[in-house]
Design a protein around this motif. Structure first.
Motif, PDB file in Angstrom:
ATOM      1  N   PRO A  36       1.192  -1.178   0.115  1.00 54.65           N
ATOM      2  CA  PRO A  36       0.014   0.136  -0.160  1.00 54.65           C
ATOM      3  C   PRO A  36       0.291   1.567  -0.263  1.00 54.65           C
ATOM      4  O   PRO A  36       1.113   2.369  -0.558  1.00 54.65           O
ATOM      5  CB  PRO A  36      -0.674  -0.121   1.424  1.00 54.65           C
ATOM      6  N   LEU A  37       1.498   0.629   0.714  1.00 57.35           N
ATOM      7  CA  LEU A  37       2.788   2.345   1.091  1.00 57.35           C
ATOM      8  C   LEU A  37       3.380   2.831  -0.265  1.00 57.35           C
ATOM      9  O   LEU A  37       3.627   3.901  -0.873  1.00 57.35           O
ATOM     10  CB  LEU A  37       3.758   2.118   2.110  1.00 57.35           C
ATOM     11  N   THR A  38       3.584   1.641  -1.498  1.00 57.02           N
ATOM     12  CA  THR A  38       4.011   2.001  -2.645  1.00 57.02           C
ATOM     13  C   THR A  38       3.568   2.091  -3.563  1.00 57.02           C
ATOM     14  O   THR A  38       3.884   3.261  -4.637  1.00 57.02           O
ATOM     15  CB  THR A  38       5.131  -0.069  -2.816  1.00 57.02           C
ATOM     16  N   PHE A  39       2.632   1.797  -3.697  1.00 58.46           N
ATOM     17  CA  PHE A  39       1.239   1.857  -4.448  1.00 58.46           C
ATOM     18  C   PHE A  39       1.855   3.892  -4.287  1.00 58.46           C
ATOM     19  O   PHE A  39       0.815   4.338  -5.431  1.00 58.46           O
ATOM     20  CB  PHE A  39       0.278   1.619  -4.089  1.00 58.46           C
ATOM     21  N   LEU A  40       0.593   3.938  -2.734  1.00 57.56           N
ATOM     22  CA  LEU A  40       0.683   4.841  -2.852  1.00 57.56           C
ATOM     23  C   LEU A  40       1.676   6.376  -2.786  1.00 57.56           C
ATOM     24  O   LEU A  40       1.783   7.379  -3.943  1.00 57.56           O
ATOM     25  CB  LEU A  40       0.432   5.330  -0.977  1.00 57.56           C
ATOM     26  N   LEU A  41       3.063   5.729  -2.641  1.00 60.22           N
ATOM     27  CA  LEU A  41       4.324   6.585  -3.565  1.00 60.22           C
ATOM     28  C   LEU A  41       4.178   6.845  -4.966  1.00 60.22           C
ATOM     29  O   LEU A  41       4.531   7.569  -5.332  1.00 60.22           O
ATOM     30  CB  LEU A  41       5.368   6.110  -3.176  1.00 60.22           C
ATOM     31  N   ALA A  42       4.357   5.534  -5.636  1.00 57.00           N
ATOM     32  CA  ALA A  42       3.916   6.133  -6.997  1.00 57.00           C
ATOM     33  C   ALA A  42       2.990   6.932  -7.621  1.00 57.00           C
ATOM     34  O   ALA A  42       3.326   6.963  -8.352  1.00 57.00           O
ATOM     35  CB  ALA A  42       4.019   4.035  -7.483  1.00 57.00           C
ATOM     36  N   ALA A  43       1.529   6.419  -7.007  1.00 50.80           N
ATOM     37  CA  ALA A  43       0.706   7.951  -7.584  1.00 50.80           C
ATOM     38  C   ALA A  43       0.866   9.303  -7.638  1.00 50.80           C
ATOM     39  O   ALA A  43       0.843  10.027  -8.218  1.00 50.80           O
ATOM     40  CB  ALA A  43      -0.901   6.981  -6.502  1.00 50.80           C
ATOM     41  N   VAL A  44       1.820   9.514  -5.944  1.00 47.97           N
ATOM     42  CA  VAL A  44       1.581  10.441  -5.753  1.00 47.97           C
ATOM     43  C   VAL A  44       3.688  11.120  -7.059  1.00 47.97           C
ATOM     44  O   VAL A  44       2.627  11.899  -7.020  1.00 47.97           O
ATOM     45  CB  VAL A  44       2.563  10.861  -4.675  1.00 47.97           C
ATOM     46  N   THR A  45       3.983   9.997  -6.989  1.00 52.57           N
ATOM     47  CA  THR A  45       4.949  10.408  -7.664  1.00 52.57           C
ATOM     48  C   THR A  45       3.885  10.494  -9.852  1.00 52.57           C
ATOM     49  O   THR A  45       5.293  11.883 -10.763  1.00 52.57           O
ATOM     50  CB  THR A  45       6.218   9.425  -8.140  1.00 52.57           C
ATOM     51  N   GLY A  46       3.333   9.599  -9.613  1.00 54.83           N
ATOM     52  CA  GLY A  46       3.017   9.943 -11.498  1.00 54.83           C
ATOM     53  C   GLY A  46       2.011  11.330 -11.393  1.00 54.83           C
ATOM     54  O   GLY A  46       2.263  11.848 -12.284  1.00 54.83           O
ATOM     55  N   LEU A  47       1.326  12.008 -10.136  1.00 55.53           N
ATOM     56  CA  LEU A  47       0.372  13.139 -10.447  1.00 55.53           C
ATOM     57  C   LEU A  47       2.051  14.143 -10.379  1.00 55.53           C
ATOM     58  O   LEU A  47       1.058  15.383 -11.240  1.00 55.53           O
ATOM     59  CB  LEU A  47      -0.349  13.427  -9.081  1.00 55.53           C
TER      60      LEU A  47
END
Length: 301
Positions: A36-47
């Motif tokens: 979940p943390l990895t997915f959250l960081l990836a989403a923030v990076t993409g945004l």
């Protein structure tokens, strides 16, 4: 008498099974705990990257394709046409040269001033040092807009309006840069400087032969921030410059703004994307020093 014998308890190790949470390889739930943390960081990076990606893609599209819906996510073939129109309207090569000259000279001068002032505040004892440093820090809370009118009148009295000097001189003394150098030099051992003085080195020799090599990571990081601030400066160049030949890139791009019907968004986005290249090049050149400064406190010896 009857003797009783005790049998030792079995010490057979527990079997390692997937259902055992203390298994050697860990349970599947434990392996998925960090996703979940990895997915959250990836989403923030993409945004964070999405606007910049849209800028680069739109700079290669025609002016009529910039606001298409759904937006086109693949690069087009109109980058050359956009840059040609930009050169025709504002003189792209000239304004980029002006920005590079002003930002480069101002960054180098601000680094020298910050180094000399920070060295004096950190390693010399003189009367009024604390008060003078407090006055310097107090200027950090003064908004830039407050000094625009006095600065304009000063440059007008000196006859420096519409010149490179009017853009470079106000940015040579940066209070934050002096503060950062003073704090960094305060942690430098005095014994290192005294050893150089005993060997017969003067203060300038000590500064540039001993202090500068040690402070190289700090200088690299500070140069990136100074160059970025000078390169993106807009309000003061807009006030101090009068002729289009002296315009820097942000001011020249602002002159292309108009009504939505006559604004060349393709050319503006191409120039905006081009304005990010010097910062990328500077970071790539100084990244080794910048990273070494971040890792300096993580290793011993």
């Amino acid at each position: 008498m009857t003797s009783t014998s005790t049998t030792p308890k079995s010490t057979t190790p527990r079997k390692t099974t997937p259902d055992n949470p203390t298994a050697k390889n860990g349970s599947p739930l434990k392996k998925l705990r960090g996703w979940p943390l990895t997915f959250l960081l990836a989403a923030v990076t993409g945004l964070s990257i999405a606007p910049f990606y849209w800028l680069v893609v739109s700079s290669t599209r025609k002016d009529t394709e910039v606001f298409d819906w759904p937006p086109k996510l693949l690069p087009g073939g109109s980058l050359g046409d956009n840059l040609s129109r930009l050169e025709h309207k504002i003189g792209l090569l000239r304004v980029v040269g002006n920005s590079l000259l002003v930002a480069g000279v101002q960054t180098l001068g601000a680094l020298v001033v910050a180094l000399l002032a920070g060295y004096a505040f950190a390693k010399f004892r003189f009367r009024g040092r604390t008060l003078l440093f407090a006055l310097l820090l107090s200027t950090l809370v003064v908004p830039e807009q407050v000094v625009l009118v006095p600065l304009f009148k000063m440059m007008m009295d000196f006859g420096l309006l519409d010149t490179y000097q009017a853009l470079i001189l106000p940015g040579l003394c940066v209070p934050f840069a002096i503060f950062l150098m003073r704090q960094s030099l305060s942690s430098l051992p005095d014994e290192l400087l005294d050893a150089a003085r005993v060997d017969g080195a003067g203060e300038l020799r000590v500064l540039f032969s001993v202090v500068v090599p040690v402070m190289r990571p700090v200088l690299a990081a500070l140069s990136i921030f100074l160059f970025l601030g000078s390169w993106n400066q807009f309000v003061w160049p807009l006030i101090a410059l009068r002729s289009p030949e002296m315009h820097t890139l942000p001011v020249a791009l602002a002159t292309l703004q108009g009504n939505k019907s006559n604004t060349d968004y393709g050319a503006i986005l191409s120039g905006t994307a081009l304005s990010t290249l010097p910062m990328m090049v500077l970071f790539l050149v100084l990244q080794r020093q910048f990273i070494s400064g971040l890792l300096a406190g993580a290793t011993k010896g």
